[in-house]
Design a protein around this motif. Sequence first.
Motif, PDB file in Angstrom:
ATOM      1  N   GLY A  55       0.759  -0.948  -0.053  1.00  0.00           N
ATOM      2  CA  GLY A  55       0.114  -0.006   0.224  1.00  0.00           C
ATOM      3  C   GLY A  55       1.017   1.154  -0.011  1.00  0.00           C
ATOM      4  O   GLY A  55       0.407   2.330   0.360  1.00  0.00           O
ATOM      5  N   ASN A  56       2.004   1.275  -0.488  1.00  0.00           N
ATOM      6  CA  ASN A  56       2.938   2.407  -0.510  1.00  0.00           C
ATOM      7  C   ASN A  56       2.489   3.394  -1.384  1.00  0.00           C
ATOM      8  O   ASN A  56       2.122   3.283  -2.632  1.00  0.00           O
ATOM      9  CB  ASN A  56       4.483   1.827  -0.706  1.00  0.00           C
ATOM     10  CG  ASN A  56       5.254   2.897  -0.608  1.00  0.00           C
ATOM     11  OD1 ASN A  56       5.131   4.074  -0.554  1.00  0.00           O
ATOM     12  ND2 ASN A  56       6.599   2.456  -0.228  1.00  0.00           N
ATOM     13  N   SER A  57       2.294   4.555  -0.948  1.00  0.00           N
ATOM     14  CA  SER A  57       2.247   5.796  -1.705  1.00  0.00           C
ATOM     15  C   SER A  57       3.037   7.059  -0.802  1.00  0.00           C
ATOM     16  O   SER A  57       4.016   6.426  -0.264  1.00  0.00           O
ATOM     17  CB  SER A  57       0.639   6.336  -1.523  1.00  0.00           C
ATOM     18  OG  SER A  57       0.363   7.529  -2.598  1.00  0.00           O
ATOM     19  N   GLY A  58       2.405   8.162  -0.669  1.00  0.00           N
ATOM     20  CA  GLY A  58       3.008   9.227  -0.195  1.00  0.00           C
ATOM     21  C   GLY A  58       2.434  10.533  -0.276  1.00  0.00           C
ATOM     22  O   GLY A  58       1.950  10.654  -1.697  1.00  0.00           O
ATOM     23  N   VAL A  59       2.741  11.555   0.457  1.00  0.00           N
ATOM     24  CA  VAL A  59       2.470  12.769   0.005  1.00  0.00           C
ATOM     25  C   VAL A  59       3.762  13.601   0.009  1.00  0.00           C
ATOM     26  O   VAL A  59       4.368  13.716   1.130  1.00  0.00           O
ATOM     27  CB  VAL A  59       1.427  13.616   1.029  1.00  0.00           C
ATOM     28  CG1 VAL A  59       1.748  13.432   2.241  1.00  0.00           C
ATOM     29  CG2 VAL A  59       1.143  14.968   0.413  1.00  0.00           C
ATOM     30  N   TYR A  98       9.984  16.354  -0.643  1.00  0.00           N
ATOM     31  CA  TYR A  98       9.923  15.916   0.839  1.00  0.00           C
ATOM     32  C   TYR A  98       8.676  15.034   1.067  1.00  0.00           C
ATOM     33  O   TYR A  98       7.543  15.606   1.156  1.00  0.00           O
ATOM     34  CB  TYR A  98       9.830  17.287   1.481  1.00  0.00           C
ATOM     35  CG  TYR A  98      10.786  18.289   1.076  1.00  0.00           C
ATOM     36  CD1 TYR A  98      11.837  18.467   1.856  1.00  0.00           C
ATOM     37  CD2 TYR A  98      10.339  19.191   0.281  1.00  0.00           C
ATOM     38  CE1 TYR A  98      12.759  19.691   1.559  1.00  0.00           C
ATOM     39  CE2 TYR A  98      11.102  20.297  -0.166  1.00  0.00           C
ATOM     40  CZ  TYR A  98      12.606  20.495   0.379  1.00  0.00           C
ATOM     41  OH  TYR A  98      13.338  21.338  -0.078  1.00  0.00           O
ATOM     42  N   GLU A  99       8.935  13.787   1.397  1.00  0.00           N
ATOM     43  CA  GLU A  99       7.854  12.734   1.460  1.00  0.00           C
ATOM     44  C   GLU A  99       7.466  12.431   2.949  1.00  0.00           C
ATOM     45  O   GLU A  99       8.165  12.183   3.859  1.00  0.00           O
ATOM     46  CB  GLU A  99       8.235  11.443   0.722  1.00  0.00           C
ATOM     47  CG  GLU A  99       7.002  10.458   0.586  1.00  0.00           C
ATOM     48  CD  GLU A  99       7.286   9.145   0.184  1.00  0.00           C
ATOM     49  OE1 GLU A  99       8.597   8.920   0.007  1.00  0.00           O
ATOM     50  OE2 GLU A  99       6.458   8.383   0.000  1.00  0.00           O
ATOM     51  N   ILE A 100       6.017  12.608   3.158  1.00  0.00           N
ATOM     52  CA  ILE A 100       5.438  12.063   4.216  1.00  0.00           C
ATOM     53  C   ILE A 100       5.119  10.632   3.921  1.00  0.00           C
ATOM     54  O   ILE A 100       4.217  10.618   2.853  1.00  0.00           O
ATOM     55  CB  ILE A 100       4.439  12.604   5.007  1.00  0.00           C
ATOM     56  CG1 ILE A 100       4.926  13.799   5.573  1.00  0.00           C
ATOM     57  CG2 ILE A 100       3.706  11.745   6.087  1.00  0.00           C
ATOM     58  CD1 ILE A 100       3.653  14.949   6.183  1.00  0.00           C
ATOM     59  N   GLN A 101       5.302   9.259   4.314  1.00  0.00           N
ATOM     60  CA  GLN A 101       5.085   8.163   3.752  1.00  0.00           C
ATOM     61  C   GLN A 101       3.842   7.860   3.937  1.00  0.00           C
ATOM     62  O   GLN A 101       3.057   8.192   5.205  1.00  0.00           O
ATOM     63  CB  GLN A 101       6.128   7.142   4.519  1.00  0.00           C
ATOM     64  CG  GLN A 101       5.828   5.677   4.317  1.00  0.00           C
ATOM     65  CD  GLN A 101       6.125   5.507   2.751  1.00  0.00           C
ATOM     66  OE1 GLN A 101       5.358   5.903   1.901  1.00  0.00           O
ATOM     67  NE2 GLN A 101       7.157   4.492   2.578  1.00  0.00           N
ATOM     68  N   ILE A 102       3.239   7.369   3.048  1.00  0.00           N
ATOM     69  CA  ILE A 102       1.883   6.709   3.545  1.00  0.00           C
ATOM     70  C   ILE A 102       1.889   5.295   3.052  1.00  0.00           C
ATOM     71  O   ILE A 102       2.604   4.940   1.698  1.00  0.00           O
ATOM     72  CB  ILE A 102       0.761   7.223   2.179  1.00  0.00           C
ATOM     73  CG1 ILE A 102       0.493   8.884   2.732  1.00  0.00           C
ATOM     74  CG2 ILE A 102      -0.647   6.531   2.267  1.00  0.00           C
ATOM     75  CD1 ILE A 102      -0.409   9.580   1.935  1.00  0.00           C
ATOM     76  N   MET A 103       1.504   4.211   3.608  1.00  0.00           N
ATOM     77  CA  MET A 103       1.482   2.796   3.359  1.00  0.00           C
ATOM     78  C   MET A 103       0.772   2.048   4.620  1.00  0.00           C
ATOM     79  O   MET A 103       0.496   2.934   5.632  1.00  0.00           O
ATOM     80  CB  MET A 103       2.927   2.493   3.348  1.00  0.00           C
ATOM     81  CG  MET A 103       3.721   2.679   4.562  1.00  0.00           C
ATOM     82  SD  MET A 103       5.427   1.806   4.462  1.00  0.00           S
ATOM     83  CE  MET A 103       4.960   0.122   4.729  1.00  0.00           C
ATOM     84  N   LEU A 132       1.131  13.652  -4.878  1.00  0.00           N
ATOM     85  CA  LEU A 132       0.884  12.235  -4.352  1.00  0.00           C
ATOM     86  C   LEU A 132       1.635  11.177  -5.181  1.00  0.00           C
ATOM     87  O   LEU A 132       1.797  11.087  -6.462  1.00  0.00           O
ATOM     88  CB  LEU A 132      -0.439  11.801  -4.414  1.00  0.00           C
ATOM     89  CG  LEU A 132      -1.525  13.221  -3.622  1.00  0.00           C
ATOM     90  CD1 LEU A 132      -3.041  12.847  -3.989  1.00  0.00           C
ATOM     91  CD2 LEU A 132      -1.064  13.096  -2.288  1.00  0.00           C
ATOM     92  N   GLN A 133       2.101  10.169  -4.530  1.00  0.00           N
ATOM     93  CA  GLN A 133       2.993   9.229  -5.023  1.00  0.00           C
ATOM     94  C   GLN A 133       2.340   8.021  -5.625  1.00  0.00           C
ATOM     95  O   GLN A 133       1.424   7.354  -5.065  1.00  0.00           O
ATOM     96  CB  GLN A 133       3.915   8.616  -4.135  1.00  0.00           C
ATOM     97  CG  GLN A 133       4.961   7.830  -4.494  1.00  0.00           C
ATOM     98  CD  GLN A 133       5.829   7.180  -3.684  1.00  0.00           C
ATOM     99  OE1 GLN A 133       5.573   6.915  -2.322  1.00  0.00           O
ATOM    100  NE2 GLN A 133       7.336   7.232  -3.698  1.00  0.00           N
ATOM    101  N   ALA A 134       2.574   7.586  -6.828  1.00  0.00           N
ATOM    102  CA  ALA A 134       2.329   6.521  -7.533  1.00  0.00           C
ATOM    103  C   ALA A 134       3.456   5.397  -7.478  1.00  0.00           C
ATOM    104  O   ALA A 134       4.302   5.396  -8.259  1.00  0.00           O
ATOM    105  CB  ALA A 134       1.730   6.425  -8.911  1.00  0.00           C
ATOM    106  N   HIS A 135       3.429   4.713  -6.337  1.00  0.00           N
ATOM    107  CA  HIS A 135       4.737   3.831  -5.950  1.00  0.00           C
ATOM    108  C   HIS A 135       4.618   2.617  -6.778  1.00  0.00           C
ATOM    109  O   HIS A 135       3.486   2.222  -6.999  1.00  0.00           O
ATOM    110  CB  HIS A 135       4.562   3.511  -4.282  1.00  0.00           C
ATOM    111  CG  HIS A 135       5.911   2.828  -3.955  1.00  0.00           C
ATOM    112  ND1 HIS A 135       6.214   1.473  -3.891  1.00  0.00           N
ATOM    113  CD2 HIS A 135       6.991   3.486  -3.650  1.00  0.00           C
ATOM    114  CE1 HIS A 135       7.363   1.315  -3.479  1.00  0.00           C
ATOM    115  NE2 HIS A 135       7.941   2.438  -3.305  1.00  0.00           N
ATOM    116  N   GLY A 136       5.682   2.262  -7.122  1.00  0.00           N
ATOM    117  CA  GLY A 136       5.847   0.986  -8.160  1.00  0.00           C
ATOM    118  C   GLY A 136       5.602  -0.376  -7.522  1.00  0.00           C
ATOM    119  O   GLY A 136       5.909  -1.357  -8.287  1.00  0.00           O
TER     120      GLY A 136
HETATM  121 MG    MG Z   1       6.061   6.221  -0.391  1.00  0.00          MG
END
Ligand code: MG
Length: 258
Positions: A122-126, A138-143, A237-241
């Motif tokens: 569920g990795n993403s990020g802002v 500068y990423e705050i992690q979302i997962m 917003l991150q589209a993590h791979g």
């Molecule tokens: Mg991330």
Amino acid sequence: MKRQSATVPLLFVLAAVLPSSTPAQTDPKATEQWEPVPKVVTPGRLDGAPPSDAIVLFDGSDLDQWESSRDHSAARWKVHDGVVTVDKASGNIQTRRRFRDYQLHLEWQVPKGITGEGQERGNSGVFLASTGPGDEGYEIQIMDSWKNATYVNGQAASIYKQAAPLVNATRPPGEWQTYDVIWTAPVFSADGTLTSPAYVTLFHNGVLVQNHTQLAGETFYIGKPKYSPHAAAAIKLQAHGDRSPPISFRNMWVRPLD
Ligand code: MG
């Protein structure tokens, strides 16, 4: 002992003969501040509706406030049922507007039945200030950090590879989670040197997890953080791979502070 006994009487003498430079204040009004009067803002309801002066970034209907980080074309993540779901193939998306300091609210949900482990879950990020189309900024992690171990400065609510959250306030997959961020952008002088670093305060589901955390620079997957001068920037917003099912966002708004 000898020196001390000589010094103390001297201080008494000085106090007696010198006029007092700060007369005792007796008026309580002397410490009252009346101007400027803080602007009246209607607070959001507890159901998550934005406050009256917020710029609404996503209210469930469209992505008009967003663009592809890759080529600035219209953002192509999937809007459905009042939420937007990450489309990993089309890459990161970011706000069309640029910001310096702000307060940001967003809500995110890791889907029930999420698969994978560690960072692949569920990795993403802002990214609080984007400095490039990929993962620059500068990423705050979302997962998913509900019973899912990973390096702590990379779990949900971390400043990626810089600061672990003070506590883990993550809800289980399938439940909505809130981030409320206060972002103080770094300041650079005309010649590009850093004048003032960036700071992040973050509430995760209403719980303080980053308390005016000072950043050492942009967040990197490999290597130490460092600053490079930049102007006002998009929120990305991150589209993590990773190959786990994509997460969703809803109810995003921002209040610029400058
Ligand atoms: Mg991330």
